[in-house]
Scaffold this active site. Sequence first.
Site, PDB file in Angstrom:
ATOM      1  CG  HIS A  37      25.413 -87.271 -30.912  1.00 21.16           C
ATOM      2  ND1 HIS A  37      25.879 -85.995 -31.073  1.00 21.16           N
ATOM      3  CD2 HIS A  37      25.246 -87.775 -32.162  1.00 21.16           C
ATOM      4  CE1 HIS A  37      25.988 -85.716 -32.362  1.00 21.16           C
ATOM      5  NE2 HIS A  37      25.604 -86.787 -33.045  1.00 21.16           N
ATOM      6  CB  CYS A  73      24.678 -82.804 -31.042  1.00 14.79           C
ATOM      7  SG  CYS A  73      24.533 -83.217 -29.308  1.00 14.79           S
ATOM      8  CG  ASP A 108      25.098 -86.904 -36.401  1.00 10.57           C
ATOM      9  OD1 ASP A 108      24.622 -85.802 -36.068  1.00 10.57           O
ATOM     10  OD2 ASP A 108      25.970 -87.500 -35.749  1.00 10.57           O
TER      11      ASP A 108
END
Lengths: 672, 350
Positions: free
Chosen positions: A470, A426, A485
């Site tokens: 994250h 991520c 995202d």
Amino acid sequence: MDASIEAFEQHKLIRHENLLWLIVAQGVAIVPLLFHLPLWMWLMWLGAMVWRLRIYAGKLAFPTTVTKFILGTACVAGLMLSYRGQVGVEPMIGFLVCAFILKLLELRTHKDGLLLLFIGFIAVGAQFLFTQTFLMAFYAWASCVALVTAWQTIYLTRRVGVIYKLKSGFLMLLHALPLMVVMFVIMPRLGPLWHVPLPQGAGQTGFSDSLSPGDLGQLVKSQGTAFRVSFNAGQAPSPSGMYWRGLVLDEFDGRTWRLSAQWDMRLKNGQRFVPKPAGGNNLMDYTVQLEPHQYPWLFALAEPIKVTSAKTTRQNIHITQQGLLTAHHPVASRMQYTVLSASADDLTWSALGAAEHTQLLRLPTGTNPQAQALGQSWREQYQAPQAIIAAALKWYNQDFYYTLEPPVLGKHSVDEFLWTTKRGFCEHFASSFAVLMRAAGIPARVVVGYQGGTYNALEDYWRVSQSDAHAWVEVWIAKRWQRVDPTSAVAPQRIEQGIDRALDEQDRALVGAGHYQAPQWLGALRERMDAAGYVWNRWVLNYDTSKQSDLFARWLGGTEPWRIGAAFIGLIAVMLGGYTLWVIRPHGARKTPLQKAIKQFDKTCLTLGYRRYREESLAVFAYRLAEQKREYQAACHDIARISEHVLYREDHADERTLMAALKQFPKPIHHP
Amino acid sequence: MDAPINPAAIAPLKASAPLKPSRWQQYFFKWIDKRSPPAATVLLGRKNLYTFPTVMGFGFLGLSLLLWVLGTNYQNNLILALSYLLISLLVVSILHTYANLAGLNIRVAGAKPAFAGEQVHFVLEVSGTRAKGNDNIVVRWWGGDPMTFDFEPPAVSTSQPTGTSQQSQPITVSQMASRRGYLRPGKLLLESTYPLGLIRCWTWLNLDACAVVYPKPLKADFPAISLGAKQGQHGEPTTGGDDFSGLKEYRAGDPIKHIAWKHYAREQGLYSKEYASAQEADTWLQWQSFLHLPPEERLSALCYWALEFDRLGVPYGLRLPGKQLPPGLDDGHRLSVLSALARFDTSLAG
């Protein structure tokens, strides 16, 4: 006469058996502390034990005053050296433990034994400065049992077994438990009386204030709990919508994202957004129980508008300009706070300042040229920010691959990732996406925190673990910050179902062996344990004045002092009454079933007008009764005969027959 | 009671300072006297047991408060809980300490007579009903030496189905007898700090106990001349007769066959046995024989010779003003002589 007094005083000396118990109890109380103290203290403890046992064996003498002084000075010097002269909790506890250990060497009389045990109780209390888990409390309870048992053996002169001793020590503490609970619940809580230093605590956990490729990948492998959340009112958002913001990183050096220099976590309290007067439809009210991570930042959903901390955390919490929560000091002990978050639609945002705008678009020149060029080309191609974002996400969706073990990246990390490796985690996606956005002229920043959570139905809360760490991006569009995202473009499962679904077999093994493939019963057990820990934290560790008043209001119908006083006195009275009946019972030797049957029989005979005298045995009385009451002769003879069997044969079958005969008297027993 | 008593082995009388209760204790004792008159059997219970924390108990309370301050300062609920646990433990230990003494039944079983200057051993019978037994109880008379005992729990056995029998356990508590006569040992203290030493539970009992204290034997010359002579009842005694009448220190010229060789062999000195004539067949211990001594020492001397004759196997009688015991020689006789000496009222002798 002098000799007898001397002999009497001998009773007050520590006997061998006491000594062993005291050493064991001391060991139980001391071991958890030794893990937090310099290593040489283990040796010192062992040495003192050996010395004391040698004294018992007659091989060594008690230390003289001079020796004791030297030992004490050596300990203080050792502590000064080990802690470099700092004054804090650990050196103080070190000092306590030293005194505790050295006391062993002058253990002669009962009084010394008692002093040793008293220090033992302080040591048990000191354990809680470091750890307060449920298991630790359980261990402390066991330590108390050991201490009380050792204590009782000092005064116990009869020879009884180890189990008996442990049992009576345990029972004594058990008797004290209800009273303790009442005091714990009802006694008023005061704030700290004076300032005290806090323990230094363990190393920092969670992410740091910078983000380089590979940082989160390490964190995700940890199985620890980051925090637990319970939503107090209203619906909890779906896990895919739970973005727990921790830090905003807005400065990029070509490889690492950091906090910009202007950004000050502590002071800025002016929020960028204020709630709209008509808003408030989508408010989320939730309580976070944060595990200590030694950083000042806290976690909340966007956008927090109000936060209150529990009294026991002793910290004030601020909301920063960027909508983040920050505590005054690094979080060194478990902390609980309640947040009210509003959705972005219900807020009025103030515009970005010019300097801020520049900061949010800045990219270091000469780094990641390809990415910068691509961003600029998009800007020229699409104009509308929404279109640019869509293009970027589409780009990611082509042939990128989500993995925990991405290839190592060099200087132009974003370029290498976007065009060469195309495999990442991520932080790679967030980092490169933010670079592309900035190149395309959209103010962008990287946000690190946690995403998702595991619902625990037992206690209705969400557990967010370190593996939920994250990173994502926030972009300034339409005069407000919006979350994008990029990871979801590549691995939507990561967002929808958590990390274990998003990884392939090989990666899953990396995320804690066995953690995700655990058998179902183990998973259920773990969930249950976590729930127990949560309840423990919520009701025991964070029980404070406000919880107390809630409880009083619910149970007593108010929080006036007279109600509390009456409840306290009433409970104590009931409890002491109970104790008096249970513990004292002046003639309360417990009766065996046989004795009960005999009592019943005596009663029956009394109603018939016959009394069995104290010295009269059952058989003698039964024969006497048989003489006088012919109609009961058979039953009486049976009782006499069986009671003699019981007396001489000591057979349990006979005992049962006798009980039956006594109970159904004056009817004769059935002969089988 | 039946053990042979060797007067020479008796330790010299100790001059023990008269013990007087402090003023506070006097009030306390007066109060106790009002509440419980002397009795031969006492059951311990809430009417006669008192509890108060010991020094260590207050220390422990201080420790609990210390932990409370620590817990409050660190806002640490578990340390607070520990401090509350310790306070509760202190409270609970009051009950445990009380329960350790409650239900005990104390009965006076008797006392062995003793000589003045010796310890009188009072035998008490203790019985209890507590299943756990009663531990570490200190018992002493006022001013006496303490001793500890445990009351073992009555063994739960199926062999006693009537369940009425109560085993009792004898304990011996000693009190110093400083004077002859009757010894009332005073109040009996029973105390215990079991199980934790934080709370002291105690009682002062008025027990109806009494012991006879014989005079302390005092070695003096036995005046052979005066044997019954002054009484004039049996005619003129003549030394040199056939009947043994006493001992006197050997003087040159005494016949060798009259030397008390037994005494000599025991290195008790050289004595001559004196023999009175047939008219005075019996040996008499007489008040008048020791007129040169003060009255109490006179009784001591009589006591010494009574024991001595008993040991030598010589029948002897006792003549005291207003009391006469005919000569005899057995345990019963010795006891009646000794108790006559113990009870003798010197004021009667004028």
